[in-house]
Design a protein around this motif. Structure first.
Motif, short mmCIF file in Angstrom:
data_model
loop_
_atom_site.label_atom_id
_atom_site.label_comp_id
_atom_site.label_asym_id
_atom_site.label_seq_id
_atom_site.Cartn_x
_atom_site.Cartn_y
_atom_site.Cartn_z
N GLY A 193 92.06 -123.50 61.53
CA GLY A 193 90.89 -122.98 62.23
C GLY A 193 91.15 -122.66 63.69
N GLY A 194 92.36 -122.97 64.18
CA GLY A 194 92.71 -122.64 65.55
C GLY A 194 92.29 -123.66 66.59
N GLN A 195 91.82 -124.85 66.14
CA GLN A 195 91.41 -125.87 67.10
C GLN A 195 92.60 -126.57 67.76
N ILE A 196 93.75 -126.56 67.10
CA ILE A 196 94.98 -127.08 67.69
C ILE A 196 96.07 -126.02 67.54
N ASP A 197 97.14 -126.18 68.30
CA ASP A 197 98.18 -125.15 68.34
C ASP A 197 99.33 -125.38 67.38
N LEU A 198 99.84 -126.62 67.35
CA LEU A 198 101.05 -126.90 66.59
C LEU A 198 100.92 -128.18 65.77
N LEU A 199 101.75 -128.27 64.74
CA LEU A 199 101.82 -129.46 63.90
C LEU A 199 103.20 -129.49 63.27
N CYS A 200 103.79 -130.66 63.18
CA CYS A 200 105.06 -130.83 62.49
C CYS A 200 104.82 -131.83 61.37
N ASP A 201 104.92 -131.38 60.11
CA ASP A 201 104.62 -132.30 59.02
C ASP A 201 105.48 -132.01 57.79
N GLN A 202 105.36 -132.90 56.80
CA GLN A 202 106.19 -132.84 55.61
C GLN A 202 105.91 -131.59 54.79
N THR A 203 106.97 -131.11 54.13
CA THR A 203 106.82 -129.94 53.26
C THR A 203 105.80 -130.21 52.16
N THR A 204 105.66 -131.47 51.76
CA THR A 204 104.68 -131.82 50.73
C THR A 204 103.27 -131.45 51.18
N ASN A 205 103.03 -131.46 52.48
CA ASN A 205 101.69 -131.17 53.01
C ASN A 205 101.54 -129.73 53.50
N THR A 206 102.65 -129.12 53.96
CA THR A 206 102.53 -127.82 54.62
C THR A 206 102.82 -126.61 53.71
N SER A 207 103.58 -126.82 52.65
CA SER A 207 104.00 -125.68 51.82
C SER A 207 102.84 -124.85 51.27
N PRO A 208 101.77 -125.48 50.76
CA PRO A 208 100.67 -124.66 50.22
C PRO A 208 100.05 -123.73 51.27
N GLN A 209 99.90 -124.24 52.51
CA GLN A 209 99.30 -123.43 53.57
C GLN A 209 100.26 -122.33 54.05
N ILE A 210 101.56 -122.65 54.05
CA ILE A 210 102.56 -121.64 54.42
C ILE A 210 102.57 -120.52 53.39
N GLU A 211 102.56 -120.89 52.12
CA GLU A 211 102.58 -119.90 51.04
C GLU A 211 101.33 -119.02 51.08
N ALA A 212 100.17 -119.62 51.42
CA ALA A 212 98.92 -118.86 51.47
C ALA A 212 98.75 -118.10 52.79
N LYS A 213 99.75 -118.25 53.68
CA LYS A 213 99.73 -117.59 54.99
C LYS A 213 98.52 -118.00 55.84
N LYS A 214 98.12 -119.26 55.65
CA LYS A 214 97.01 -119.78 56.44
C LYS A 214 97.50 -120.42 57.74
N VAL A 215 98.83 -120.60 57.84
CA VAL A 215 99.47 -121.07 59.06
C VAL A 215 100.76 -120.28 59.23
N LYS A 216 101.37 -120.37 60.40
CA LYS A 216 102.67 -119.75 60.63
C LYS A 216 103.74 -120.83 60.64
N ALA A 217 104.86 -120.57 59.99
CA ALA A 217 105.97 -121.52 59.94
C ALA A 217 107.13 -120.99 60.78
N PHE A 218 107.76 -121.90 61.57
CA PHE A 218 108.80 -121.46 62.49
C PHE A 218 110.17 -122.07 62.23
N ALA A 219 110.22 -123.29 61.71
CA ALA A 219 111.52 -123.94 61.53
C ALA A 219 111.38 -125.16 60.64
#
Length: 325
Positions: A193-219
């Motif tokens: 929703g844009g309330q925070i800028d960055l997050l570093c978390d496990q692939t188990t939690n981030t992969s669905p959002q990355i795949e749906a392009k709901k967040v940007k992934a950098f590294a």
């Protein structure tokens, strides 16, 4: 002296007999120092199922005891009878407890029998979808231009995302405003929703959002690039210039100190068998985890690894001045 030696020999013989029968019909409890439903809980339940066969069909129940950076559940196991029937499945938190938690009622390095590392879970650095940067080089420039204005989310003090965030700030020499949440789900919701800028978390939690392009992934935070189709094109933070940056959320199995060596050995052998179970491997791959297969699956390698992790995290946590209790 002869009586002492005789007593010792008898005790060893009795322990050997008990080890042959272990676990028998008695239930084994695997304590998870986090709430039910989270990544560590899922690993524990998969492992419990994989351990049943090599332990003769034993009944293994998972007991969730969350709180204080995983120290409450760990303390319960440290106090338990050293008979092999109470085990601890903990993640990287085992190496941060000595620094992150004040007045810990046990010693991580001496109050447990180390039974082996189970797996490693990679992490990803992600941002809100409206972030102007599209690759890590651009993100690095954005961070440099916005010092003092960056909100870095985490799932709570002592969480995997919190630890990764601390290391990222240390490596980039950038202070960011921490925004703790009660779990990963609300943190990712606010990131989307844009309330925070960055997050570093496990692939188990981030992969669905990355795949749906709901967040940007950098590294990714591993030493080598991942091979999964979704993340294979992401650079490692080491490639991006952060020397020696590596964070994986590993899990290890422990028993109370004083567990008879023969029983500890039987548990370690059962663990090594479970780690080769095709169904367990399949489930772990589904979580984005890599099942351990190196020297850390042995008790000695497991303990040396945790000691190295304690040395790695201690100065970072002390510099941040944060506590989980």
């Amino acid at each position: 002296m002869k009586k002492l030696l005789a007593f010792t020999a008898i005790a060893a013989a009795v322990a050997g007999v008990h080890a042959q029968d272990f676990p028998g019909s008695k239930t084994i409890t695997m304590v998870v120092p986090f709430a039910a439903g989270g990544p560590t809980d899922r690993v524990a339940r998969d492992l419990a199922e994989a351990l049943r066969k090599p332990l003769g069909g034993a009944t293994i129940v998972v007991d969730n005891v969350p709180g204080a950076g995983s120290s409450i559940g760990a303390a319960k196991v440290a106090r338990a009878a050293p008979d092999g029937y109470t085990l601890l499945l903990n993640h990287i938190g085992m190496s941060t407890i000595p620094t992150l938690v004040r007045n810990v009622p046990f010693k991580v390095e001496t109050d447990f029998e180390y039974l082996g590392i189970v797996n490693d879970v990679p992490m990803t650095l992600i941002s809100r979808p409206t972030m102007a940067a599209n690759n890590y080089k651009e993100l690095s420039a954005w961070i440099a231009a916005n010092k003092g204005k960056i909100n870095l989310g985490n799932a709570g003090v002592g969480s995997a995302s919190h630890l990764c965030g601390l290391l990222f700030q240390s490596a980039t020499k950038t202070e960011m405003t921490p925004v703790p949440y009660k779990g990963t789900a609300p943190a990712i919701t606010d990131l989307m929703g844009g309330q925070i800028d960055l997050l570093c978390d496990q692939t188990t939690n981030t992969s669905p959002q990355i795949e749906a392009k709901k967040v940007k992934a950098f590294a990714v935070t591993t030493s080598k690039r991942l091979t999964t189709p979704l993340l294979k094109d992401l650079p490692t933070l080491q490639e991006a210039g952060l020397k020696d940056f590596q964070v994986t959320i590993w899990h290890g199995l422990y028993a109370p100190k004083g567990t008879p060596p023969a029983i500890a050995k039987k548990l370690n052998e059962a663990l090594k068998t479970a780690l080769k179970d095709p169904e367990f491997i399949r489930k772990q791959e589904g979580l984005g985890a890599v099942v351990a297969s190196d020297g850390r699956i042995e008790p000695e390698g497991h303990k040396k690894f945790v000691q190295a992790e304690i040395a790695k995290w201690s100065p970072i946590i002390k510099a941040a001045g944060v506590y989980a209790d």
